[in-house]
Design an enzyme around this catalytic site. Structure first.
Site, PDB file in Angstrom:
ATOM      1  N   SER A   1       0.829  -1.211   0.000  1.00 29.25           N
ATOM      2  CA  SER A   1       0.000   0.000   0.000  1.00 29.25           C
ATOM      3  C   SER A   1       0.862   1.259   0.000  1.00 29.25           C
ATOM      4  CB  SER A   1      -0.912   0.016   1.231  1.00 29.25           C
ATOM      5  OG  SER A   1      -1.725  -1.130   1.221  1.00 29.25           O
TER       6      SER A   1
ATOM      7  N   ASP B   1       1.651  -9.805   9.061  1.00 27.71           N
ATOM      8  CA  ASP B   1       2.878 -10.476   8.598  1.00 27.71           C
ATOM      9  C   ASP B   1       4.138  -9.863   9.220  1.00 27.71           C
ATOM     10  OD1 ASP B   1       1.030 -11.747   6.995  1.00 27.71           O
ATOM     11  OD2 ASP B   1       1.547 -10.632   5.185  1.00 27.71           O
TER      12      ASP B   1
ATOM     13  N   ARG C   1       2.400 -14.980   4.752  1.00 28.11           N
ATOM     14  CA  ARG C   1       2.908 -14.926   3.369  1.00 28.11           C
ATOM     15  C   ARG C   1       4.347 -15.428   3.320  1.00 28.11           C
ATOM     16  NH1 ARG C   1      -0.512 -11.835  -0.151  1.00 28.11           N
ATOM     17  NH2 ARG C   1      -0.986 -10.276   1.400  1.00 28.11           N
TER      18      ARG C   1
HETATM   19  O1  F6P Z   1      -0.859 -10.005   4.238  1.00 30.38           O
HETATM   20  C1  F6P Z   1      -1.810 -10.403   5.167  1.00 30.38           C
HETATM   21  C2  F6P Z   1      -2.358 -11.759   4.829  1.00 30.38           C
HETATM   22  O2  F6P Z   1      -3.278 -12.133   5.836  1.00 30.38           O
HETATM   23  C3  F6P Z   1      -1.313 -12.849   4.627  1.00 30.38           C
HETATM   24  O3  F6P Z   1      -0.781 -13.323   5.822  1.00 30.38           O
HETATM   25  C4  F6P Z   1      -2.100 -13.860   3.837  1.00 30.38           C
HETATM   26  O4  F6P Z   1      -1.266 -14.668   3.051  1.00 30.38           O
HETATM   27  C5  F6P Z   1      -2.965 -12.997   2.956  1.00 30.38           C
HETATM   28  O5  F6P Z   1      -3.072 -11.747   3.606  1.00 30.38           O
HETATM   29  C6  F6P Z   1      -4.329 -13.551   2.713  1.00 30.38           C
HETATM   30  O6  F6P Z   1      -4.969 -12.731   1.801  1.00 30.38           O
HETATM   31  P1  F6P Z   1      -6.506 -12.817   1.491  1.00 30.38           P
HETATM   32  O7  F6P Z   1      -7.241 -12.181   2.631  1.00 30.38           O
HETATM   33  O8  F6P Z   1      -6.637 -12.064   0.229  1.00 30.38           O
HETATM   34  O9  F6P Z   1      -6.858 -14.264   1.385  1.00 30.38           O
END
Ligand code: F6P
Length: 360
Positions: free
Chosen positions: A114, A137, A181
């Site tokens: 962002s 994260d 992630r």
């Molecule tokens: O970046 C935050 C996060 O929760 C990560 O830990 C995870 O891989 C991702 O977002 C999940 O994304 P979404 O909510 O799009 O499934």
């Protein structure tokens, strides 16, 4: 001279606990100075859509509201919806929105993605920006902590504690797959706090045989159960990520490595039954911890202080026990912060008997 009088505030990217405490801090610190605050709805979408979506926020907005104590984003957020149009197009739309509202500056509560996107929009639109880091994260560059991380660790640690008890009842090795992630901060902090037996993170290679060796040691010690924490971003033994869903722009989202490990462990060792818990989005939605609420207040106040001094295009950071700031360029140049395999956290895990992979 600084002419800031009217600011926007938005949340961008995946949500986490502590966003509302951060919004409140920004609103209160700005209104104390007599500034007007426009809460932008649904991240950058609120400014780029027609009609513009916003809510005027005042010192009364949160004075008797439960929101600052809750997770989620009061304003709504947008995760990865932005690559659908070109940067130029989006910057122009963003600029038009900012102009229509007459904003002097924007506070962006987001992660490194962002900061990148909004930093570019703001540059394109000639608008001042200050960023506040947030993410479960904890991989936002330069800052040691981002809002939301500590609350997510708490959720994961509670899960490890619960799993430990049911694992004990049934003599199982229970696997907990957590988010993060490509960064292992969340897994490592949760495993340390929850005293897990194994913790696998993307930054450290592992061997399934070594996990089994650890389980055998546990068994030989007289304990009939174990807990294994795995970060969603680790690869299988063939060096491939396991992916589940796709996000709005078709990128793969990690998920499922726990099931892979469970099957592989069971193929080679049957003394403990394995089961998998994939914690998922509850990690982003626990009650904001005291640490995150405090960080939210400190970051929100600092963001307004920076704008007041005319120090813009910066992100507030927590470093060496105090709040300061770095330029957006410095933040982006640094790149995502991964878990250092030689950090004190990993050292402590190894020293207390956890298998964390093959640390060189
Ligand atoms: O970046 C935050 C996060 O929760 C990560 O830990 C995870 O891989 C991702 O977002 C999940 O994304 P979404 O909510 O799009 O499934």
């Amino acid at each position: 001279m600084n002419n800031t009088k009217k600011i926007g505030v938005l949340t961008s990217g995946g949500d986490c606990s502590g966003l509302n405490a951060t919004i409140r801090a920004v609103v209160n610190a700005a209104t104390q100075k007599g500034w007007e605050v426009y809460g932008i709805i649904n991240g950058t979408d609120g400014l780029t859509e027609t009609p513009i979506q916003y809510e005027i926020l005042t010192e009364h907005s949160f004075s008797d509201s439960p929101w600052p104590r809750l997770s989620g984003s009061y304003l709504g957020s947008l995760n990865k919806g932005v690559k659908m149009e070109s940067l130029e197009e989006m910057s122009a739309k963003f600029g038009r929105g900012v102009k229509e509202l007459g904003l002097d500056a924007i506070v962006v509560i987001g992660g490194d993605g962002s900061m990148n996107i909004c930093g570019n929009y703001c540059k394109g639109a000639g608008i001042k920006m200050v960023g506040i880091p947030k993410t479960i994260d904890n991989d936002t560059p330069i800052t040691e902590f981002s809002v939301g991380f500590n609350s997510a660790v708490q959720v994961c640690m509670d899960a490890v504690d619960s799993l430990n008890l049911t694992a004990r009842s049934h003599h199982r090795a229970l696997i907990l797959e957590v988010m993060g992630r490509d960064a292992g901060h969340l897994a490592m902090h949760a495993a340390l706090a929850g005293q897990a037996d194994v913790c696998l993170v993307p930054e450290i290679p592992y061997k399934i045989d070594s996990i089994i060796e650890k389980l055998k040691q546990v068994k030989a010690s007289g304990r009939n159960h174990a807990v294994i924490v795995v970060s969603e971003g680790i690869k299988n033994e063939n060096g491939e990520h396991i992916v589940g869903a796709k996000n709005l722009i078709g990128e793969k989202v990690y998920g499922g490595i726990g099931d892979y490990l469970s099957a592989e462990i069971n193929k080679r060792y049957t003394e403990f039954q394995t089961r998998v818990t994939r914690l998922g989005h509850v990690q982003r939605a626990g009650a904001p911890t005291a640490f995150d609420r405090t960080l939210a207040a400190v970051f929100g106040a600092k963001a307004i202080e920076l704008l007041d001094k005319g120090e813009t295009n910066r992100m507030v950071i927590w470093k060496d026990g105090k709040v300061s700031s770095a330029t957006i360029e410095e933040v982006l140049k640094e790149g995502t912060t991964l878990l250092n395999p030689h950090s004190d956290y990993v050292k402590a895990a190894v020293a207390t008997g956890m298998y964390v992979g093959e640390v060189k």
